[in-house]
Design an enzyme around this catalytic site. Structure first.
Site, mmCIF file in Angstrom:
data_model
loop_
_atom_site.group_PDB
_atom_site.id
_atom_site.type_symbol
_atom_site.label_atom_id
_atom_site.label_comp_id
_atom_site.label_asym_id
_atom_site.label_seq_id
_atom_site.Cartn_x
_atom_site.Cartn_y
_atom_site.Cartn_z
ATOM 1 N N HIS A 55 0.481 -33.636 -56.438
ATOM 2 C CA HIS A 55 0.278 -35.052 -56.737
ATOM 3 C C HIS A 55 -0.395 -35.270 -58.092
ATOM 4 O O HIS A 55 -0.870 -36.368 -58.371
ATOM 5 C CB HIS A 55 -0.555 -35.705 -55.625
ATOM 6 C CG HIS A 55 0.174 -35.806 -54.323
ATOM 7 N ND1 HIS A 55 -0.398 -36.326 -53.177
ATOM 8 C CD2 HIS A 55 1.443 -35.459 -53.973
ATOM 9 C CE1 HIS A 55 0.483 -36.279 -52.188
ATOM 10 N NE2 HIS A 55 1.610 -35.756 -52.656
ATOM 11 N N HIS B 242 10.338 -30.546 -51.257
ATOM 12 C CA HIS B 242 10.960 -30.953 -50.006
ATOM 13 C C HIS B 242 12.079 -30.008 -49.584
ATOM 14 O O HIS B 242 12.420 -29.942 -48.405
ATOM 15 C CB HIS B 242 11.474 -32.388 -50.118
ATOM 16 C CG HIS B 242 10.393 -33.404 -50.017
ATOM 17 N ND1 HIS B 242 10.597 -34.668 -49.507
ATOM 18 C CD2 HIS B 242 9.073 -33.348 -50.351
ATOM 19 C CE1 HIS B 242 9.458 -35.341 -49.530
ATOM 20 N NE2 HIS B 242 8.518 -34.555 -50.055
#
EC number: 1.11.1.21
Length: 749
Positions: free
Chosen positions: A281, A114
């Site tokens: 993920h 992020h």
């Protein structure tokens, strides 16, 4: 696969958000501006040009001082000890914020991702290169919920190693270390990110609520969903997309459209995008334990929270009671073991739409057993996926890629390693800025240039080359224009562009309208011939690159222009640039560097809606110029008569080509009255107040220096009788700065 989209309302009806959630963003009320707050100048005059952006991040706010050299400090870092300490933090759960599966890998990967994922190609802003995640608004974005805890977990590392490691490097490296401790082999890692000490000036969007989308899409319908430039995310407060689907509608194919567009705006192709989602993920989980409202974000939290936000009132407020995004998805059930389980689970099940305990749309494996381990030893869970995870299977292009990786996991690992490295370093500029022993081989997305493999020219050679250039028949205007076209492509945001590489002679830059291709075609062959003649005859293995010669020629022209105005001045020149090849130049990647407006050349590409004077300040910002530097440069370039297309707008002098302060003297002359032209749009006419005769023409790029009170104050200095020498000196200093903006090799140590 079943779906039910009849109810897409957020689970918290009292929330101020526009949709449900993102991969890790809570459902919280948007911050509200304080009522009856004192009005600022921006509030009173919102259309006025704000030049304060040019003075952000100055040394006055830097506690390390202007003499601090990060490269020198980093050189003292014991990297192996540092790496061991970071991994120990990852693998040591803390009671105040317990780690899923006893390991913070997923949290740290998300933090690094992020930080880097805010990068956007259109203006080069965002990215992990400055440690911006520590400051508002990023530290309080819904998408960054509970990353405040990740940074606090790293504080003992920062405290121990101090200035030898920046927050920017530490935040980025933590995700790399998290992957490596799981058994994944990364492509490497480069340090060299220097911290900023206040938020970066950046337009994230015009929406006034978290998770809003209406302004950046401008009301477009689903058949023509086009994200406005320069934005890189679909939604205010999110890094990329809403993982429940566009505006919370759980449609994997519609989500794939948004994924492709937003990742593309971060310079990622389809394979890189799929690799990042699959790899990112593989470890960790999302958190949506209950349908509750969490506390305010860090910037809005009470002072006693000491910069921590999103306090959760459910249960213990952490561990299995954590509410971050409202989504409760566990991809593989581990934080410490790299595998291909993500794809095995994605393709090994059929998926049906369901809702998390917090009410967020997600998918659950249909008729599946509970095989996913609980992160804190509770009963096992059924496999779950985000809407955007299912996009990796349902989208035809992503599906073709990920199905191949299902059978060939080694290909996925290689693709992810390369994509992750690109993600972490995309905003760092050329490899000459990289520090440390783990730097990977150069890639084309780094805009590589060859190493210097010859002796550089000395002062005698420089003087001789200047003479040859000035005797070549090329004019001052041609030489200055070419040097400016080469160097002014630089962007201080992502450190791309600039004169090094001489890419002004390559596609796409040589065909950019703003660079006047027909003029370049006249100038470059002459300079190339001078280069070839010198290199063929120079002794001692000395050579000059075309990149160097273009800059040197422009500098020689500036010296001549100053001399023609009665000033003797030396324009500093530092050789050492090299010439890139077309094969080293990604045409598509470089296309986003094409200037839409360059007020220094009085150029604007047709169709631009933003006022030209604001675009001038934006160009100055990208060139890392201060307001005085911008003022001196524009005034000097005007009297040098180097406007795009030979335009005379703003050429306020009777001696064009001579470097004088005439631009400012004549701009501020009260005997001239300005009015918009009745014949030409966006042009102004300056008429003699007594006779009414037209003396000058100008654009807003010129008149802003008399209209804006801040810029007028600077212009008045340069118009003074005692500032003639100062103007020439300041112009030359600003010129040299632009020519050397991309010479990171000159300033590392």
């Amino acid at each position: 696969m079943s779906s039910d989209t009849s109810d897409t309302r957020p689970p918290h009806s009292d929330s101020g958000t526009q949709s449900n959630s993102e991969s890790e963003n809570p459902i919280i009320d948007s911050p509200e501006p304080k009522a009856h707050a004192p009005l600022t100048n921006k509030d009173w005059w919102p259309e006025q040009v704000d030049v304060s952006v040019l003075h952000k991040q100055n040394d006055k706010g830097n506690p390390l001082g202007e003499d601090f050299n990060y490269a020198e400090a980093f050189a003292q870092l014991d990297l192996e000890a540092f790496k061991r300490d970071v991994i120990e933090v990852i693998q040591t759960s803390q009671d105040w914020w317990p780690a899923d599966y006893g390991n913070y890998a997923g949290l740290f990967i998300r933090m690094s991702w992020h930080a880097a994922g805010t990068y956007r190609i259109f203006d080069g802003r965002g990215g992990a290169g400055q440690g911006s995640q520590r400051f508002a608004p990023l530290n309080s974005w819904p998408d960054n919920a509970n990353l405040d805890k990740a940074r606090r977990l790293l504080w003992p590392i920062k405290q121990k190693y101090g200035n030898k490691i920046s927050w920017a490097d530490l935040i980025a490296y933590a995700g790399n270390a998290a992957l490596e401790q799981s058994g994944f082999k990364t492509a490497g890692f480069a340090f060299g990110r220097e911290d900023i000490w206040e938020p970066e000036e950046m337009l994230w969007g015009q929406e006034d609520t978290w998770l809003g989308t209406d302004k950046r899409y401008g009301g477009t319908n689903e058949d023509k969903r086009e994200l406005a430039e320069p934005f890189g995310a679909t939604t205010m407060g999110l890094i990329y997309v809403n993982p429940e689907g566009p505006e919370g509608k759980p449609d994997p194919l519609a989500a794939a459209h948004d994924i492709r567009e937003t990742f593309g705006r971060m310079a990622m192709n389809d394979e890189e995008t799929a690799a990042l989602i699959v790899g990112g993920h593989t470890l960790g989980k999302t958190h949506g334990a209950a349908d509750v409202n969490v506390g305010p974000e860090p910037e809005g939290a009470p002072i006693e929270e000491q910069g921590l936000g999103w306090k959760c009132p459910f249960g213990t407020g952490n561990a299995n009671d954590t509410v971050t995004s409202g989504l409760e998805v566990i991809w593989t059930g581990t934080n410490s073991e790299w595998s291909n389980r993500y794809l095995e689970i994605l393709y090994g099940n059929e998926w049906e739409l369901t809702k998390s305990p917090a009410g967020a749309w997600q998918f659950e494996a249909k008729n599946a057993e509970a095989t996913i381990p609980d992160p804190f030893g509770g009963p096992p869970r059924k496999p779950t996926m985000l809407v955007t995870d299912v996009s990796m299977r349902e989208d035809p292009i992503y599906g073709q890629i990920t199905r191949r990786w299902l059978d060939h996991p080694e290909e996925m690992d290689e693709a992810f390693a390369k994509a992750w490295y690109k993600l972490m370093h995309r905003d760092m500029g050329p490899i000459s800025r990289y520090l440390g022993p783990w730097v990977a081989e150069p890639e084309i997305w780094q805009d590589p240039v060859p190493d210097v493999d010859h002796e550089l020219v000395d002062e005698s050679d420089i003087a001789s080359l200047k003479s040859k250039v000035l005797e070549s028949g090329l004019t001052v205007q041609q030489l200055v224009k070419t040097a400016w076209a080469s160097a002014s492509s630089f962007r201080g945001t992502d450190k791309r562009g600039g004169a090094n590489g001489a890419r002004v002679r390559l596609e796409p830059q040589r065909s950019w309208e703003g660079n006047e291709p027909a003029e370049l075609a006249k100038v470059l062959p002459t300079l190339e011939q001078i280069q070839q003649d010198f290199n063929a005859s120079a002794s001692g293995g000395k050579k000059i690159s075309l990149a160097d010669l273009i800059v040197l020629a422009g500098s020689a022209a500036v010296e001549k222009a100053a001399k023609d105005a009665g000033y003797e001045i030396d324009v500093h020149f530092a050789p050492g640039r090299t010439d890139a090849s077309q094969e080293q130049t990604d045409v598509e990647s470089f296309a986003v560097l094409e200037t839409k407006a360059d007020g220094f050349r009085n150029y604007i590409r047709p169709g631009q809606k933003t006022s030209v004077e604001k675009l001038l300040v934006e160009k100055a910002y990208l060139l890392d110029l201060t307001a005085p530097e911008m003022t001196a440069l524009l005034g000097g370039l005007r009297v040098l008569n180097v406007n795009h297309g030979g335009s005379k707008h703003g050429v306020f002098t009777n001696s064009p080509g001579a470097l004088s302060n005439d631009f400012f003297v004549n701009l501020l002359d009260m005997n001239t009255a300005w009015k918009p032209s009745e014949n030409t749009e966006n042009v102004f006419e300056g008429r003699d107040r007594a006779t009414g005769e037209i003396k000058w023409t100008a654009t807003a790029n010129d008149l802003v220096f008399g209209s804006n009170s801040v810029l007028r104050g600077i212009a008045e200095v340069y118009a003074q009788d005692d500032s003639k020498d100062k103007f020439v000196e300041d112009f030359v200093a600003a010129w040299v700065k632009v020519m050397n903006n991309d010479r990171f090799d000159l300033e590392k140590f």
